[in-house]
Design a protein around this motif. Structure first.
Motif, PDB file in Angstrom:
ATOM      1  N   GLY A  54      18.451   0.232   6.953  1.00 13.21           N
ATOM      2  CA  GLY A  54      18.750   1.656   6.897  1.00 13.21           C
ATOM      3  C   GLY A  54      17.908   2.377   5.852  1.00 13.21           C
ATOM      4  N   SER A  55      17.668   1.742   4.727  1.00  8.22           N
ATOM      5  CA  SER A  55      16.844   2.358   3.688  1.00  8.22           C
ATOM      6  C   SER A  55      15.382   2.462   4.140  1.00  8.22           C
ATOM      7  CB  SER A  55      16.945   1.574   2.371  1.00  8.22           C
ATOM      8  OG  SER A  55      16.415   0.274   2.510  1.00  8.22           O
ATOM      9  N   GLN A  56      14.932   1.475   4.913  1.00  9.58           N
ATOM     10  CA  GLN A  56      13.561   1.531   5.461  1.00  9.58           C
ATOM     11  C   GLN A  56      13.431   2.705   6.441  1.00  9.58           C
ATOM     12  OE1 GLN A  56      12.373  -1.615   8.101  1.00  9.58           O
ATOM     13  NE2 GLN A  56      10.206  -1.392   7.597  1.00  9.58           N
ATOM     14  N   ILE A  57      14.433   2.874   7.263  1.00  7.24           N
ATOM     15  CA  ILE A  57      14.425   3.973   8.244  1.00  7.24           C
ATOM     16  C   ILE A  57      14.402   5.326   7.504  1.00  7.24           C
ATOM     17  CG2 ILE A  57      15.876   5.180   9.942  1.00  7.24           C
ATOM     18  CD1 ILE A  57      16.762   2.350  10.877  1.00  7.24           C
ATOM     19  N   ALA A  58      15.202   5.455   6.418  1.00  7.11           N
ATOM     20  CA  ALA A  58      15.266   6.701   5.646  1.00  7.11           C
ATOM     21  C   ALA A  58      13.896   7.056   5.073  1.00  7.11           C
ATOM     22  CB  ALA A  58      16.293   6.581   4.525  1.00  7.11           C
ATOM     23  N   VAL A  59      13.182   6.041   4.583  1.00  8.45           N
ATOM     24  CA  VAL A  59      11.850   6.281   4.014  1.00  8.45           C
ATOM     25  C   VAL A  59      10.876   6.743   5.098  1.00  8.45           C
ATOM     26  CG1 VAL A  59       9.855   5.210   2.906  1.00  8.45           C
ATOM     27  CG2 VAL A  59      12.140   4.712   2.072  1.00  8.45           C
ATOM     28  N   MET A  60      10.871   6.026   6.241  1.00 11.67           N
ATOM     29  CA  MET A  60       9.956   6.388   7.333  1.00 11.67           C
ATOM     30  C   MET A  60      10.257   7.795   7.844  1.00 11.67           C
ATOM     31  SD  MET A  60       9.282   2.930   9.599  1.00 11.67           S
ATOM     32  CE  MET A  60      10.968   2.682  10.082  1.00 11.67           C
ATOM     33  N   LEU A  75      13.344  16.899   1.525  1.00  8.04           N
ATOM     34  CA  LEU A  75      13.936  17.002   0.199  1.00  8.04           C
ATOM     35  C   LEU A  75      15.386  16.538   0.213  1.00  8.04           C
ATOM     36  CD1 LEU A  75      13.428  17.964  -2.722  1.00  8.04           C
ATOM     37  CD2 LEU A  75      14.256  20.212  -2.018  1.00  8.04           C
ATOM     38  N   LYS A  76      16.119  16.921   1.242  1.00 10.33           N
ATOM     39  CA  LYS A  76      17.530  16.570   1.347  1.00 10.33           C
ATOM     40  C   LYS A  76      17.722  15.063   1.481  1.00 10.33           C
ATOM     41  CE  LYS A  76      21.661  17.984   3.933  1.00 10.33           C
ATOM     42  NZ  LYS A  76      22.171  18.799   5.047  1.00 10.33           N
ATOM     43  N   LEU A  77      16.931  14.445   2.371  1.00 13.36           N
ATOM     44  CA  LEU A  77      17.074  13.014   2.619  1.00 13.36           C
ATOM     45  C   LEU A  77      16.597  12.183   1.420  1.00 13.36           C
ATOM     46  CD1 LEU A  77      17.875  10.725   4.492  1.00 13.36           C
ATOM     47  CD2 LEU A  77      15.663  10.931   5.660  1.00 13.36           C
ATOM     48  N   SER A  78      15.470  12.585   0.805  1.00 10.48           N
ATOM     49  CA  SER A  78      14.950  11.829  -0.343  1.00 10.48           C
ATOM     50  C   SER A  78      15.898  11.912  -1.534  1.00 10.48           C
ATOM     51  CB  SER A  78      13.556  12.317  -0.722  1.00 10.48           C
ATOM     52  OG  SER A  78      13.582  13.670  -1.116  1.00 10.48           O
ATOM     53  N   SER A  79      16.505  13.086  -1.731  1.00  9.65           N
ATOM     54  CA  SER A  79      17.455  13.253  -2.836  1.00  9.65           C
ATOM     55  C   SER A  79      18.670  12.361  -2.633  1.00  9.65           C
ATOM     56  CB  SER A  79      17.900  14.717  -2.948  1.00  9.65           C
ATOM     57  OG  SER A  79      16.800  15.555  -3.216  1.00  9.65           O
TER      58      SER A  79
END
Length: 617
Positions: A54-60, A75-79
């Protein structure tokens, strides 16, 4: 039951396998540059955010948002990711993505700082290399000013090439601002970094070449003030005063202002001064505004650069101006206030014996010491001394001790007059009678109270406890509370006040306050920091206009400068323009030398009346 569990587990595995296949498909699309097609797949993935996948998907997904200029989503997702995933093998990638979106949304300083932080801690060669490339690209875009770059350089000296690019950009910014000495300094710093990128080296060499035949550039005034920490409010007020003076002097494009944050720290203030003098064509320094940093900078500057004047607007510690012929204190020192009232008391009132009632604390201790030394130099003597704590309702204990000291002194004198062999001999009955009934006179009673209310209260206590004399004080006495607390008992008291505290120059102050309000949208600071800084800068600009090649000598040879609070008169670098104020019939009066205006007026009126009567006869 076991068969049902097996079917459920098989379905879950199949779902996970399907999700992972979808993610693999999205990854392939991203590699082919098809983020727009990959984004819906990643958004609809069933893999949970908190898992490794899930963290890999968030980064991509964040990186795809960036490519498609969906900055708000990125910005929202990275924060959210950085708050949740404290440790993750993808954290550095997400921090870089977050930094990039900060830059793209206008928060350039924060974005570059985040990139430098990654370079400072990351041990991942691939992450470091990618971050370094992005950082250099961002720096090369010239999005940060010289002050921001220098602040980042001091905080994160992380990589030789990155440092070189920051130094190069400071050089470019300096050159654009016509600060040629500073530009040369930074270009040469780049070239002295050793083994650096060839493109960086070549650009720095071109910068040095472009400055051949060019002088030092714009003359620059360095302003040292605390812009962070506990005293930042004072620092901001000082900067506002200097900028207003610069604007009114019409020196835009002719004299530059360099602001440095001293943080009210002596070592840092000295380092900033040394850096500025090495980097810029510094013609004068305004600040530091606190006494400790001011003394440190003054000691170094007074020994090494006497051609560069330093004017501290607000420092009040004695002796700072004595550290060099180029050091000036615009504010009145506590020593000058104490000397002023001592001078008046000995010369005008012919007092030779004094008692001191000193409030506990640095102010009382400093004033008392300076007053004692001043009295001693003028042939007087402090015959009694007591400390007291301001704000208490009763001081009988302290004043009884003072009465006892005075009794012993007067008893010795009586014994001497009688011709007694033992001049310290005390008659117990006589002592008891004196201590109970007599009012002891000490010609001058100096009370360096910190505020008018305290001064008035102490005068009342002294009178109530049967001590008399002429009351003397300093600037802490100046205020209506003196009369409220002391009533008529403070009549015919005298105290020294900085001319800066008087209201005689109201028009000049009103003009300053109006201009300040128009420029900054607020009133000048009540503590006079902005006004005194305005005056300090004005003195520099006035002297520069008269003689740009020797500002120090020009200031020393000018009898006085018109300030917004009154005249500024330097004597050996210290402003000596103090006034003696008295209370007459519950009104403040400023003395003219030894003369009290209202008393002189009454005397003149009486003489005129007597002359008229004599004429009629």
């Amino acid at each position: 039951m076991n068969r049902a569990l097996l079917i459920l587990f098989t379905l879950l595995l199949a779902g996970t396998s399907f999700a992972q296949d979808e993610v693999a498909k999205a990854k392939k699309l991203i590699q082919e540059g098809k983020c727009a097609e990959a984004t819906p797949i990643l958004q609809n993935s069933k893999i949970k955010f908190k898992t490794h996948d899930g963290s890999q998907i968030a980064v991509m997904l964040t990186e795809c948002y960036l490519r498609d200029h969906k900055r708000e989503e990125a910005l929202k997702l990275s924060s959210k990711f950085l708050e949740y995933h404290v440790t993750s093998e993808y954290r550095e990638r997400m921090e870089l993505a977050h930094a990039i979106v900060l830059v793209e949304t206008g928060n350039v300083y924060d974005g570059v700082e985040a990139m430098l932080r990654i370079l400072a801690y990351s041990k991942n060669p691939a992450a470091r290399s990618h971050t370094k490339d992005v950082t250099i690209q961002t720096l090369a875009a010239s999005l940060l000013n010289a002050d921001q770059l220098q602040a980042l350089l001091e905080k994160y000296p992380v990589d030789k090439d990155v440092i070189g690019w920051m130094q190069l950009q400071i050089g470019r910014e300096s050159q654009n601002a016509k600060r040629y000495r500073s530009a040369r300094y930074w270009y040469k710093k780049v070239l002295n970094n050793g083994d650096i990128q060839e493109s960086l080296k070549k650009t720095a060499e071109q910068g040095v070449e472009s400055l051949k035949g060019v002088g030092s550039g714009l003359p620059t005034v360095l302003v040292l003030a605390p812009l962070s920490g506990d005293f930042a409010e004072f620092g901001a007020a000082a900067i506002q005063g200097v900028y207003l003076a610069h604007e009114q002097a019409g020196l835009e494009g002719k004299v530059a202002i360099r602001i440095e944050d001293s943080r009210a720290d002596a070592a840092l203030a000295l380092m900033r001064t040394q850096q500025a003098i090495n980097q810029d064509s510094i013609i004068a320094i305004v600040g530091p505004i606190m006494s400790a940093p001011a003394a440190t900078v003054a000691a170094w500057l007074g020994s090494n650069y006497q051609n560069i004047p330093m004017l501290t607007p607000t420092a009040t510690d004695d002796g700072i101006a004595k550290l060099g012929p180029n050091i000036f204190q615009v504010n009145i020192t506590m020593d000058n206030l104490a000397q002023s009232i001592a001078d008046f008391a000995t010369n005008c009132l012919s007092i030779r014996e004094f008692a001191i009632l000193s409030p506990l604390g640095d102010y009382g201790a400093t004033m008392s010491q300076s007053f004692t030394q001043a009295v001693d130099r003028r042939g007087g003597n402090v015959v009694a001394f007591r400390n007291f704590e301001e704000g208490l309702p009763d001081y009988k204990t302290e004043l009884d001790l003072l009465r006892d000291v005075r009794f012993k002194q007067e008893n010795r004198r009586r014994n001497i007059a009688r011709g007694a062999n033992d001049i310290d001999a005390i008659n117990a009955g006589e002592r008891r009678k004196y201590m109970q009934d007599s009012t002891f006179n000490i010609p001058g009673i100096f009370i360096p109270a910190t505020n008018p209310g305290s001064a008035g209260a102490m005068v009342s206590q002294v009178a109530f406890n049967k001590l008399s004399g002429i009351f003397l004080g300093t600037s802490g006495w100046y205020g209506r509370e003196l009369m409220i607390q002391g009533k008529r008992l403070v009549d015919s008291s005298f105290f020294s006040v900085p001319a800066l505290d008087m209201e005689e120059n109201k028009e000049a102050y009103d003009n300053f306050a109006k201009a300040f309000q128009e420029k900054w949208g607020t009133e000048p600071s009540a503590d006079k920091v902005s006004g005194l800084s305005f005056d300090a800068a004005n003195i520099v600009f006035t002297a520069f206009a008269k003689n740009p090649k020797d500002i120090t000598t020009t200031i020393n040879n000018t009898p006085s400068f018109k300030g917004i609070y009154g005249e500024i008169i330097f004597k050996r670098g210290a402003n000596t323009n103090t006034k003696i104020v008295t209370v007459q019939k519950s009104k403040f009066e400023t003395l003219d030398g030894c003369k009290i205006p209202s008393v002189e007026a009454e005397k003149a009126a009486k003489e005129a009346e007597e002359a008229e009567k004599a004429g009629k006869k």
